[in-house]
Design a protein around this motif. Sequence first.
Motif, PDB file in Angstrom:
ATOM      1  N   GLU A   4      -0.472   1.388  14.747  1.00 25.62           N
ATOM      2  CA  GLU A   4      -1.093   0.394  13.865  1.00 25.62           C
ATOM      3  C   GLU A   4      -0.386   0.339  12.516  1.00 25.62           C
ATOM      4  O   GLU A   4      -0.169  -0.747  11.958  1.00 25.62           O
ATOM      5  CB  GLU A   4      -2.573   0.736  13.678  1.00 25.62           C
ATOM      6  N   ILE A   5      -0.021   1.511  11.997  1.00 31.21           N
ATOM      7  CA  ILE A   5       0.706   1.539  10.726  1.00 31.21           C
ATOM      8  C   ILE A   5       2.044   0.818  10.872  1.00 31.21           C
ATOM      9  O   ILE A   5       2.431   0.001  10.023  1.00 31.21           O
ATOM     10  CB  ILE A   5       0.932   2.996  10.261  1.00 31.21           C
ATOM     11  N   ALA A  48      11.566  -2.989   0.562  1.00 34.35           N
ATOM     12  CA  ALA A  48      11.069  -2.545   1.866  1.00 34.35           C
ATOM     13  C   ALA A  48      10.257  -1.260   1.729  1.00 34.35           C
ATOM     14  O   ALA A  48       9.193  -1.107   2.343  1.00 34.35           O
ATOM     15  CB  ALA A  48      12.233  -2.341   2.831  1.00 34.35           C
ATOM     16  N   ALA A  49      10.753  -0.331   0.914  1.00 35.33           N
ATOM     17  CA  ALA A  49      10.014   0.915   0.704  1.00 35.33           C
ATOM     18  C   ALA A  49       8.698   0.651  -0.018  1.00 35.33           C
ATOM     19  O   ALA A  49       7.658   1.238   0.310  1.00 35.33           O
ATOM     20  CB  ALA A  49      10.870   1.898  -0.092  1.00 35.33           C
ATOM     21  N   TRP A  53       4.855   1.568   1.405  1.00 35.75           N
ATOM     22  CA  TRP A  53       3.898   2.403   0.675  1.00 35.75           C
ATOM     23  C   TRP A  53       2.538   1.721   0.531  1.00 35.75           C
ATOM     24  O   TRP A  53       1.513   2.394   0.369  1.00 35.75           O
ATOM     25  CB  TRP A  53       4.435   2.733  -0.714  1.00 35.75           C
ATOM     26  N   ARG A  54       2.500   0.410   0.594  1.00 35.12           N
ATOM     27  CA  ARG A  54       1.244  -0.318   0.383  1.00 35.12           C
ATOM     28  C   ARG A  54       0.310  -0.261   1.592  1.00 35.12           C
ATOM     29  O   ARG A  54      -0.856  -0.633   1.494  1.00 35.12           O
ATOM     30  CB  ARG A  54       1.539  -1.782   0.041  1.00 35.12           C
ATOM     31  N   ILE A  55       0.829   0.182   2.714  1.00 33.57           N
ATOM     32  CA  ILE A  55       0.032   0.162   3.945  1.00 33.57           C
ATOM     33  C   ILE A  55      -0.893   1.377   4.009  1.00 33.57           C
ATOM     34  O   ILE A  55      -0.473   2.514   3.783  1.00 33.57           O
ATOM     35  CB  ILE A  55       0.954   0.131   5.183  1.00 33.57           C
ATOM     36  N   LYS A  56      -2.144   1.115   4.349  1.00 29.12           N
ATOM     37  CA  LYS A  56      -3.134   2.183   4.451  1.00 29.12           C
ATOM     38  C   LYS A  56      -2.733   3.179   5.537  1.00 29.12           C
ATOM     39  O   LYS A  56      -2.333   2.797   6.630  1.00 29.12           O
ATOM     40  CB  LYS A  56      -4.503   1.587   4.778  1.00 29.12           C
ATOM     41  N   GLY A  57      -2.844   4.465   5.217  1.00 30.51           N
ATOM     42  CA  GLY A  57      -2.530   5.516   6.174  1.00 30.51           C
ATOM     43  C   GLY A  57      -1.139   6.094   6.031  1.00 30.51           C
ATOM     44  O   GLY A  57      -0.822   7.117   6.648  1.00 30.51           O
ATOM     45  N   VAL A  58      -0.294   5.465   5.201  1.00 30.85           N
ATOM     46  CA  VAL A  58       1.074   5.958   5.015  1.00 30.85           C
ATOM     47  C   VAL A  58       1.056   7.201   4.131  1.00 30.85           C
ATOM     48  O   VAL A  58       0.507   7.191   3.030  1.00 30.85           O
ATOM     49  CB  VAL A  58       1.975   4.869   4.394  1.00 30.85           C
ATOM     50  N   ARG A  59       1.662   8.288   4.618  1.00 32.81           N
ATOM     51  CA  ARG A  59       1.717   9.542   3.877  1.00 32.81           C
ATOM     52  C   ARG A  59       3.043   9.718   3.146  1.00 32.81           C
ATOM     53  O   ARG A  59       3.111  10.377   2.115  1.00 32.81           O
ATOM     54  CB  ARG A  59       1.507  10.725   4.825  1.00 32.81           C
ATOM     55  N   SER A 189      -3.602   8.032  -2.872  1.00 29.27           N
ATOM     56  CA  SER A 189      -2.266   7.935  -2.278  1.00 29.27           C
ATOM     57  C   SER A 189      -1.238   7.582  -3.349  1.00 29.27           C
ATOM     58  O   SER A 189      -1.591   7.056  -4.415  1.00 29.27           O
ATOM     59  CB  SER A 189      -2.242   6.860  -1.190  1.00 29.27           C
ATOM     60  N   PRO A 190       0.044   7.861  -3.077  1.00 30.22           N
ATOM     61  CA  PRO A 190       1.095   7.449  -4.015  1.00 30.22           C
ATOM     62  C   PRO A 190       1.118   5.935  -4.223  1.00 30.22           C
ATOM     63  O   PRO A 190       1.404   5.464  -5.324  1.00 30.22           O
ATOM     64  CB  PRO A 190       2.383   7.935  -3.334  1.00 30.22           C
ATOM     65  N   ALA A 191       0.820   5.173  -3.170  1.00 26.18           N
ATOM     66  CA  ALA A 191       0.807   3.718  -3.295  1.00 26.18           C
ATOM     67  C   ALA A 191      -0.277   3.265  -4.269  1.00 26.18           C
ATOM     68  O   ALA A 191      -0.076   2.327  -5.055  1.00 26.18           O
ATOM     69  CB  ALA A 191       0.589   3.076  -1.932  1.00 26.18           C
ATOM     70  N   GLU A 192      -1.432   3.935  -4.228  1.00 19.60           N
ATOM     71  CA  GLU A 192      -2.520   3.584  -5.143  1.00 19.60           C
ATOM     72  C   GLU A 192      -2.139   3.937  -6.580  1.00 19.60           C
ATOM     73  O   GLU A 192      -2.446   3.193  -7.520  1.00 19.60           O
ATOM     74  CB  GLU A 192      -3.798   4.315  -4.735  1.00 19.60           C
ATOM     75  N   ARG A 193      -1.462   5.056  -6.752  1.00 18.67           N
ATOM     76  CA  ARG A 193      -0.994   5.451  -8.086  1.00 18.67           C
ATOM     77  C   ARG A 193      -0.034   4.401  -8.651  1.00 18.67           C
ATOM     78  O   ARG A 193      -0.129   4.004  -9.818  1.00 18.67           O
ATOM     79  CB  ARG A 193      -0.301   6.816  -8.005  1.00 18.67           C
ATOM     80  N   GLU A 194       0.879   3.949  -7.797  1.00 18.61           N
ATOM     81  CA  GLU A 194       1.838   2.931  -8.223  1.00 18.61           C
ATOM     82  C   GLU A 194       1.138   1.618  -8.545  1.00 18.61           C
ATOM     83  O   GLU A 194       1.477   0.934  -9.520  1.00 18.61           O
ATOM     84  CB  GLU A 194       2.879   2.711  -7.126  1.00 18.61           C
ATOM     85  N   ALA A 195       0.141   1.258  -7.732  1.00 22.67           N
ATOM     86  CA  ALA A 195      -0.591   0.012  -7.954  1.00 22.67           C
ATOM     87  C   ALA A 195      -1.306   0.030  -9.301  1.00 22.67           C
ATOM     88  O   ALA A 195      -1.311  -0.970 -10.029  1.00 22.67           O
ATOM     89  CB  ALA A 195      -1.597  -0.207  -6.829  1.00 22.67           C
TER      90      ALA A 195
END
Length: 223
Positions: A4-5, A48-49, A53-59, A189-195
Amino acid sequence: TDEEIAADVRATLAWDERIDDTDLVVEVRDGVVILSGSVPTYGAKTAAAEDAWRIKGVRQVINNLEVKQAAPRSDQDIAADVLNALRNDPRVDEKRVIIHVAGGVVTLTGTVGSLVEKHAASEDAWTVPGVVDVVNQLEVIPGLQRPAAEILADVRDALTRDVRISDPTRISVIVEEGGHVILRGKVSSPAEREAAGDDAWFTAGVTRVTNELVVEGWLRSGK
């Protein structure tokens, strides 16, 4: 699940107009996204990276993309395309930016009104085929300063609206005089930190962002 990811990452890459995903391969192993294959620009590789990172579940995201440019380009052509990219970006006033290109290295000088505009100019330059490096020497000369209370309210509103932020109440926002925003607290998550950092940067009147947000669980796991 990893499947799914991977599907969500591929869909996001296909949607992102900054990226030609024709030769891009996505693999996911236990939440770790591995990007391989090739893209035509360094800007596309970075984008692309960011998308992954924006996708839920990505570690984690491992970016093994290779930049394969179609053919060597003249510095003059690169400079013309960078100028067009700046003109098409509503965040940038291209009339105040001086572009110099030597051997594919783009140097930006002149003045801009905010750090957001400065960063946007770099992003635009990186999207141009043939660019091998961007040296951003733009000087930030802020316009009218906004009161700290107004900036604080706008940053909090932006965090609340952002669907990428799971719980904005866990983020503490401090605004110092001069438009310096400090973010503290915990995110998932790192994506949330970046957001959260992006939300602060794109708020009018912000001249600097110090992102002290801690990604919950990463320190304990050693990542």
